[in-house]
Enzyme design. Structure first.
Site, short mmCIF file in Angstrom:
data_model
loop_
_atom_site.label_atom_id
_atom_site.label_comp_id
_atom_site.label_asym_id
_atom_site.label_seq_id
_atom_site.Cartn_x
_atom_site.Cartn_y
_atom_site.Cartn_z
N HIS A 74 0.82 -1.21 0.00
CA HIS A 74 0.00 0.00 0.00
C HIS A 74 0.86 1.26 0.00
CE1 HIS A 74 0.42 -0.90 4.40
NE2 HIS A 74 0.59 0.40 4.50
N HIS A 113 3.93 7.07 3.82
CA HIS A 113 4.88 5.97 3.66
C HIS A 113 4.45 5.02 2.54
CE1 HIS A 113 2.07 4.13 6.71
NE2 HIS A 113 2.26 3.04 5.97
N GLU A 127 7.67 1.05 5.05
CA GLU A 127 7.16 0.01 5.93
C GLU A 127 7.39 -1.33 5.22
OE1 GLU A 127 2.89 0.22 6.35
OE2 GLU A 127 2.84 -1.16 8.03
#
Ligand code: CO
Length: 134
Positions: free
Chosen positions: A7, A79, A130
């Site tokens: 994502h 992020h 991440e």
């Protein structure tokens, strides 16, 4: 080592307004809001077919997203999340190469109930990364 882009996370000042844009203007499938008190965020996930958008809004007093929105009042990309097969192996390899792991280096449980870690943006062209064990 990295797998697919899981994502792109966007910090938003108004979660409902952002969800409406993706649902009504762009015609995407949008989840209900989910509170993640451990991370100080409320999230909504937008399905894009080949990946997802994670809309982030501050939750609670000491949210990292609140500080981000102070610097970026209109919101912005917060992020990128990439999938990895084995988060401990990925962490050890990255740390061995000199990348900085945020926090105490131990994986936390992320928005999908899977182990996650964050990598320092200064090591990745100014972008917070991440990694999620998928
Ligand atoms: Co994320």
């Amino acid at each position: 080592m990295i797998g697919r882009l899981n994502h792109v996370a966007i910090a938003v000042p108004d979660l409902e307004a952002a969800a409406r844009q993706y649902r009504d203007l762009l015609g995407a499938t949008v989840s209900e809001p989910v509170d993640l008190p451990d991370h100080g965020v409320t999230t909504i996930f937008v399905e894009t077919g080949n990946s997802k958008i994670e809309l982030l809004h501050p939750l609670g007093e000491d949210s990292p997203i609140a500080r981000f929105l102070e610097r970026n009042p209109a919101g912005g990309v917060h992020h990128l999340c990439f999938e990895v097969e084995d988060i401990i192996a990925a962490r050890d390899r990255l740390a061995g190469e000199g990348a900085r792991i945020l926090g105490d280096g131990q994986p936390k449980t992320g928005a999908h109930g899977k182990p996650i870690l964050f990598l320092h943006p200064k090591d990745f062209s100014g972008v917070l990364i991440e990694i999620e064990e998928a």
